[in-house]
Design a protein around this motif. Sequence first.
Motif, PDB file in Angstrom:
ATOM      1  N   UNK A   1     -12.463   8.611  -8.425  1.00 48.12           N
ATOM      2  CA  UNK A   1     -12.349   7.322  -8.158  1.00 48.12           C
ATOM      3  C   UNK A   1     -12.441   6.291  -9.412  1.00 48.12           C
ATOM      4  N   UNK A   2     -11.454   5.644  -9.622  1.00 49.81           N
ATOM      5  CA  UNK A   2     -11.254   4.945 -10.978  1.00 49.81           C
ATOM      6  C   UNK A   2     -11.178   3.446 -10.570  1.00 49.81           C
ATOM      7  N   UNK A   3     -12.270   2.500 -10.579  1.00 53.23           N
ATOM      8  CA  UNK A   3     -12.346   1.174 -10.589  1.00 53.23           C
ATOM      9  C   UNK A   3     -12.460   0.620 -12.002  1.00 53.23           C
ATOM     10  N   UNK A   4     -11.483  -0.155 -12.399  1.00 57.45           N
ATOM     11  CA  UNK A   4     -11.394  -0.984 -13.751  1.00 57.45           C
ATOM     12  C   UNK A   4     -11.773   0.019 -14.739  1.00 57.45           C
ATOM     13  N   UNK A   5     -11.366   1.185 -14.756  1.00 54.94           N
ATOM     14  CA  UNK A   5     -11.980   2.023 -16.070  1.00 54.94           C
ATOM     15  C   UNK A   5     -12.912   2.796 -15.813  1.00 54.94           C
TER      16      UNK A   5
ATOM     17  N   UNK B   1     -14.750  -6.378 -11.978  1.00 54.32           N
ATOM     18  CA  UNK B   1     -14.767  -7.688 -12.885  1.00 54.32           C
ATOM     19  C   UNK B   1     -14.051  -8.734 -12.126  1.00 54.32           C
ATOM     20  N   UNK B   2     -14.492  -9.801 -12.377  1.00 55.52           N
ATOM     21  CA  UNK B   2     -13.918 -11.120 -12.213  1.00 55.52           C
ATOM     22  C   UNK B   2     -13.240 -11.439 -13.445  1.00 55.52           C
ATOM     23  N   UNK B   3     -12.376 -12.268 -13.060  1.00 59.95           N
ATOM     24  CA  UNK B   3     -11.418 -12.479 -14.277  1.00 59.95           C
ATOM     25  C   UNK B   3      -9.867 -13.044 -13.807  1.00 59.95           C
ATOM     26  N   UNK B   4      -8.896 -13.163 -14.771  1.00 61.11           N
ATOM     27  CA  UNK B   4      -7.677 -13.666 -14.161  1.00 61.11           C
ATOM     28  C   UNK B   4      -6.628 -12.461 -13.935  1.00 61.11           C
ATOM     29  N   UNK B   5      -7.124 -11.434 -14.404  1.00 62.71           N
ATOM     30  CA  UNK B   5      -5.937 -10.120 -14.364  1.00 62.71           C
ATOM     31  C   UNK B   5      -6.589  -9.457 -13.182  1.00 62.71           C
TER      32      UNK B   5
ATOM     33  N   UNK C   1      -7.511  -6.233 -10.740  1.00 61.04           N
ATOM     34  CA  UNK C   1      -8.380  -4.840 -10.920  1.00 61.04           C
ATOM     35  C   UNK C   1      -7.511  -3.910 -10.284  1.00 61.04           C
ATOM     36  N   UNK C   2      -7.561  -2.617 -10.730  1.00 62.97           N
ATOM     37  CA  UNK C   2      -6.788  -1.559 -10.572  1.00 62.97           C
ATOM     38  C   UNK C   2      -7.961  -0.609 -10.143  1.00 62.97           C
ATOM     39  N   UNK C   3      -7.842   0.115  -8.727  1.00 62.08           N
ATOM     40  CA  UNK C   3      -8.495   1.183  -8.175  1.00 62.08           C
ATOM     41  C   UNK C   3      -7.662   2.336  -7.753  1.00 62.08           C
ATOM     42  N   UNK C   4      -8.042   3.440  -8.393  1.00 64.38           N
ATOM     43  CA  UNK C   4      -7.189   4.769  -8.041  1.00 64.38           C
ATOM     44  C   UNK C   4      -7.994   5.697  -7.509  1.00 64.38           C
TER      45      UNK C   4
END
Length: 130
Positions: A40-44, A59-63, A65-68
Amino acid sequence: MRKVLVACMICVLFSSCATIFCGSRKKIVLESNIDKVDKLDVDGRKYRNVTFPFPVKVKRGFSQSIVKGEREGYVPALLYIDKTFNAVSVINLLDILAWGIDAATGAMMKPEFNTYELYFETPKEGKESK
């Protein structure tokens, strides 16, 4: 005593409401249609042998988050987590510096939901998974 007072005032002036109350990461829960994944990869950040439901900080922020997630015998699952405005930031009112700090730390935004589902599909017959 004066140094302690000055240090406290500096901390108050150079911090903001959303950053103080919410931080720069948000805890969410990932659920899935399968019990366990190999990777599992969550924000790197990488996790191995994950069992669902799985609490994780994003992460909070404007972009986004990607979960793979990856598991042998299944097509890798991707999940994009959108962010929305964090209403705690409004407490800053007219303090431009505090708004800037919240924006820089990402505390101004938060994940849209507290729970997300990572959906895995089995490969179609006749096609091999990589």
